[in-house]
Design a protein around this motif. Sequence first.
Motif, mmCIF file in Angstrom:
data_model
loop_
_atom_site.group_PDB
_atom_site.id
_atom_site.type_symbol
_atom_site.label_atom_id
_atom_site.label_comp_id
_atom_site.label_asym_id
_atom_site.label_seq_id
_atom_site.Cartn_x
_atom_site.Cartn_y
_atom_site.Cartn_z
ATOM 1 N N ARG A 185 14.650 -28.174 128.177
ATOM 2 C CA ARG A 185 13.619 -28.897 128.923
ATOM 3 C C ARG A 185 13.976 -30.383 128.850
ATOM 4 O O ARG A 185 13.992 -30.969 127.767
ATOM 5 C CB ARG A 185 12.244 -28.632 128.308
ATOM 6 C CG ARG A 185 11.071 -29.196 129.110
ATOM 7 C CD ARG A 185 9.751 -28.902 128.398
ATOM 8 N NE ARG A 185 9.568 -27.480 128.232
ATOM 9 C CZ ARG A 185 8.972 -26.692 129.115
ATOM 10 N NH1 ARG A 185 8.503 -27.211 130.240
ATOM 11 N NH2 ARG A 185 8.847 -25.415 128.883
ATOM 12 N N ARG B 100 13.097 -34.115 130.184
ATOM 13 C CA ARG B 100 12.199 -35.042 130.884
ATOM 14 C C ARG B 100 13.059 -36.188 131.406
ATOM 15 O O ARG B 100 13.560 -37.000 130.644
ATOM 16 C CB ARG B 100 11.104 -35.555 129.949
ATOM 17 C CG ARG B 100 10.075 -36.420 130.656
ATOM 18 C CD ARG B 100 8.903 -36.720 129.750
ATOM 19 N NE ARG B 100 7.945 -37.586 130.415
ATOM 20 C CZ ARG B 100 6.789 -37.970 129.889
ATOM 21 N NH1 ARG B 100 6.454 -37.566 128.673
ATOM 22 N NH2 ARG B 100 5.982 -38.758 130.561
ATOM 23 N N GLU C 234 7.843 -31.163 139.036
ATOM 24 C CA GLU C 234 7.439 -32.559 139.228
ATOM 25 C C GLU C 234 5.926 -32.696 139.274
ATOM 26 O O GLU C 234 5.214 -31.848 139.817
ATOM 27 C CB GLU C 234 8.036 -33.109 140.520
ATOM 28 C CG GLU C 234 9.556 -33.186 140.502
ATOM 29 C CD GLU C 234 10.118 -33.865 141.726
ATOM 30 O OE1 GLU C 234 10.572 -35.021 141.608
ATOM 31 O OE2 GLU C 234 10.087 -33.227 142.799
ATOM 32 N N THR D 137 5.867 -37.566 136.290
ATOM 33 C CA THR D 137 7.066 -37.130 135.570
ATOM 34 C C THR D 137 7.867 -36.117 136.378
ATOM 35 O O THR D 137 7.326 -35.401 137.232
ATOM 36 C CB THR D 137 6.709 -36.481 134.215
ATOM 37 O OG1 THR D 137 5.920 -35.302 134.449
ATOM 38 C CG2 THR D 137 5.953 -37.446 133.316
ATOM 39 N N SER D 138 9.159 -36.065 136.083
ATOM 40 C CA SER D 138 10.057 -35.031 136.612
ATOM 41 C C SER D 138 10.717 -34.357 135.423
ATOM 42 O O SER D 138 11.399 -35.025 134.632
ATOM 43 C CB SER D 138 11.120 -35.644 137.527
ATOM 44 O OG SER D 138 10.540 -36.225 138.680
ATOM 45 N N THR D 139 10.488 -33.051 135.298
ATOM 46 C CA THR D 139 11.046 -32.291 134.184
ATOM 47 C C THR D 139 12.003 -31.245 134.720
ATOM 48 O O THR D 139 11.659 -30.465 135.606
ATOM 49 C CB THR D 139 9.934 -31.612 133.369
ATOM 50 O OG1 THR D 139 9.042 -32.610 132.866
ATOM 51 C CG2 THR D 139 10.525 -30.838 132.193
ATOM 52 N N GLY E 40 17.746 -38.443 129.968
ATOM 53 C CA GLY E 40 16.365 -38.013 129.738
ATOM 54 C C GLY E 40 16.178 -37.532 128.319
ATOM 55 O O GLY E 40 17.135 -37.434 127.545
ATOM 56 N N HIS E 41 14.918 -37.263 127.957
ATOM 57 C CA HIS E 41 14.591 -36.704 126.643
ATOM 58 C C HIS E 41 14.617 -35.182 126.752
ATOM 59 O O HIS E 41 14.009 -34.606 127.658
ATOM 60 C CB HIS E 41 13.218 -37.188 126.182
ATOM 61 C CG HIS E 41 13.136 -38.678 126.015
ATOM 62 N ND1 HIS E 41 13.704 -39.341 124.958
ATOM 63 C CD2 HIS E 41 12.554 -39.626 126.790
ATOM 64 C CE1 HIS E 41 13.476 -40.638 125.069
ATOM 65 N NE2 HIS E 41 12.784 -40.843 126.176
ATOM 66 N N SER E 42 15.293 -34.519 125.828
ATOM 67 C CA SER E 42 15.500 -33.080 125.982
ATOM 68 C C SER E 42 15.312 -32.327 124.678
ATOM 69 O O SER E 42 15.425 -32.887 123.583
ATOM 70 C CB SER E 42 16.913 -32.811 126.526
ATOM 71 O OG SER E 42 17.889 -33.332 125.645
#
Length: 214
Positions: free
Chosen positions: A9, A11, A57, A61-63, A81-83
């Motif tokens: 996942r 972000r 989306e 945010t878009s994940t 991104g943060h994952s």
Amino acid sequence: MNARAALARIRLNPQHRAVQRDLRDAAEMHRTLMRLVPDNLGTSPRQSAALLYRLDETDTTSTLLVQAATLDLTHLPDGYGHSDVKDLTPMFHALKKNLAVRYRITVNPVKTQRLPLDRKGQRGQRIPLTGADADQWWTRRAAEAGLALHTLLPTPLTPTRHHTQGHQPTHHHLVRYDGTAAVTDPDALAHAILTGIGRAKSYGAGLLSLAPAA
């Protein structure tokens, strides 16, 4: 069925140039994500890697959800991104007949145009399905995948597109479905989760997510 997969996942950082590029062109997104799986996977590397992804989306945010047999997120561009990554094995073990689940999937519902007999052997044009026709397509494909749908909520999405050098951009019609269902065939469902459902799997369609129903 002995099913194994990892799910990341991510972000996305909307200020990152690579993110902006990938969101504009699904082929670029595909290239970025193929860097996360092993090399030398033969003539069908995406299929061999069991790589699928979906972009979820909201207004803020878009994940990016990315699923494959194995994933190495160190190959993402710095600052992309943060994952986080989780092993899906416990989810596969939990699949039982009649289990109530919530689902989400983005699909590319299409039908292939029938051609006259004098054009036998040629491929007909793929026609996007909308409205009730798309709903029926998803209900049928879900049943084949081992899910009996109880509810479905369609959300038409902006068509994804990718560029091929020297050609006009190709667009893929996408619809996201959310709802509830019951598991009818755990093995068929595990296979569908691993391999994806429908077309345009290289461009953000086909990844099925499940969670226990409340």
